[in-house]
Enzyme design. Structure first.
Site, PDB file in Angstrom:
ATOM      1  N   TYR A  54      44.146  34.526  49.387  1.00 10.59           N
ATOM      2  CA  TYR A  54      42.777  34.007  49.474  1.00 10.59           C
ATOM      3  C   TYR A  54      42.756  32.835  50.450  1.00 10.59           C
ATOM      4  O   TYR A  54      43.643  31.979  50.413  1.00 10.59           O
ATOM      5  CB  TYR A  54      42.290  33.503  48.108  1.00 10.59           C
ATOM      6  CG  TYR A  54      42.346  34.505  46.981  1.00 10.59           C
ATOM      7  CD1 TYR A  54      41.184  35.118  46.516  1.00 10.59           C
ATOM      8  CD2 TYR A  54      43.549  34.821  46.356  1.00 10.59           C
ATOM      9  CE1 TYR A  54      41.226  36.020  45.466  1.00 10.59           C
ATOM     10  CE2 TYR A  54      43.598  35.728  45.308  1.00 10.59           C
ATOM     11  CZ  TYR A  54      42.433  36.321  44.865  1.00 10.59           C
ATOM     12  OH  TYR A  54      42.487  37.213  43.824  1.00 10.59           O
TER      13      TYR A  54
ATOM     14  N   HIS B 298      36.713  35.830  47.748  1.00  6.91           N
ATOM     15  CA  HIS B 298      37.397  37.081  47.463  1.00  6.91           C
ATOM     16  C   HIS B 298      38.735  37.091  48.206  1.00  6.91           C
ATOM     17  O   HIS B 298      38.909  36.397  49.210  1.00  6.91           O
ATOM     18  CB  HIS B 298      36.554  38.279  47.912  1.00  6.91           C
ATOM     19  CG  HIS B 298      35.352  38.526  47.053  1.00  6.91           C
ATOM     20  ND1 HIS B 298      35.446  39.030  45.774  1.00  6.91           N
ATOM     21  CD2 HIS B 298      34.031  38.331  47.289  1.00  6.91           C
ATOM     22  CE1 HIS B 298      34.236  39.145  45.253  1.00  6.91           C
ATOM     23  NE2 HIS B 298      33.357  38.723  46.150  1.00  6.91           N
TER      24      HIS B 298
ATOM     25  N   LYS C 166      39.530  44.891  52.095  1.00 10.32           N
ATOM     26  CA  LYS C 166      40.586  43.909  52.317  1.00 10.32           C
ATOM     27  C   LYS C 166      41.503  44.406  53.431  1.00 10.32           C
ATOM     28  O   LYS C 166      41.653  45.613  53.635  1.00 10.32           O
ATOM     29  CB  LYS C 166      41.389  43.663  51.040  1.00 10.32           C
ATOM     30  CG  LYS C 166      40.527  43.208  49.865  1.00 10.32           C
ATOM     31  CD  LYS C 166      41.348  42.874  48.661  1.00 10.32           C
ATOM     32  CE  LYS C 166      40.468  42.690  47.431  1.00 10.32           C
ATOM     33  NZ  LYS C 166      39.329  41.807  47.631  1.00 10.32           N
TER      34      LYS C 166
END
EC number: 4.6.1.16
Length: 275
Positions: A191, A199, A230
């Site tokens: 993070y 997120h 991601k």
């Protein structure tokens, strides 16, 4: 790394043998203040591991104690803001279980235990129960002062653990918060800020530098990263240069070419050939 402010105590859970493997790198934190210091001052996360007795569904919200990763503990020891102590809380639970298992008459009701008309073993168990409950209420008093065992902390032990720790330290030194990646099937989640406000941006997979990445693994991990929005990072420890190397994986979904675009490309190709 910010300057040293306070030292945090973590408690090493007693070793548990499963087959030939010994699990002895699990550390717990029993007070919320220490969890707050680690998070706000040192960017170290601890996962709530306990339950809230007053909640009917105790698997929805977790509470103290908090579980801290062995990589975080080693980093804290290196920088001097974590000390490891023997976990007397867990030891007392194990002692109580041993007493209960070794005493057949221990199934008597608590009222009989308190009455004093029982065997010496039962009275010992009853006193132990009362003492343990008192120790839980007062976390600083647990029969005896726990031993400082920071000097015998042994993580990392294996080559893989060493690589994992070096990657963890490199990411942490670059300003990331790191948590376990179990829920996404990776080694770490990275993070850019506190996970309460951000997120996870990267899914970290540890890959040995001299081993190829299987094509089916690239496809499955790439699709997973794209689904959860991601970026996938394969991280490897280079022992020759003493550095961490990263390979990012982004899923690319090409758009189909429109029919009029195909005609346009064909006409352009003919024009180029005539010239």
């Amino acid at each position: 790394m910010q300057s040293l402010r306070e030292t945090v105590r973590v408690y090493l859970v007693p070793s548990v043998s499963i087959g030939e493997e010994v699990f002895n790198h699990k550390c717990l934190i029993y007070d919320a203040k220490s969890v707050e210091i680690l998070r706000n001052t040192y960017r170290i996360l601890a996962t709530p591991f306990g339950s809230l007795p007053n909640y009917t569904q105790q698997n929805v919200f977790n509470s103290l104690p908090c579980l801290i990763t062995p990589e975080s503990v080693t980093l804290g020891i290196e920088h001097g803001f974590i000390r490891v102590f023997e976990d007397l809380h867990s030891s007392n639970v194990n002692r109580l279980q041993d007493l209960m298992l070794n005493a057949p008459a221990a199934t008597s009701s608590s009222s009989k235990l308190a009455s004093g008309h029982n065997s010496g073993v039962n009275q010992t168990i009853f006193k132990f129960q009362i003492g343990y409950e008192q120790a839980i209420l007062n976390q600083n008093t647990c029969y005896e002062e726990p031993k400082d065992i920071t000097q015998i902390w042994t993580y990392p032990q294996t080559p893989f653990q060493f690589e994992k720790y070096q990657i963890f330290k490199d990411l942490h030194n670059n300003g990331f918060f790191l948590s376990s990646g179990d829920k996404f099937g990776c080694d770490f989640l990275a993070y850019r800020g506190d996970p309460v406000l951000h997120h996870a941006e990267f899914m970290i997979y540890i890959q040995e530098i001299d081993k190829p990445i299987e094509p089916h693994l690239i496809i499955s991990i790439g699709r997973l990263g794209n689904t959860v929005h991601k970026t996938v990072l394969f991280a490897s420890w280079n022992s020759s240069t003493q550095t961490v190397q990263y390979i990012s994986l982004n899923w690319f979904n090409p758009q189909p070419i429109k029919p009029w675009k195909i005609k346009e490309l064909c006409n352009k190709e003919k024009t180029d050939m005539q010239e």
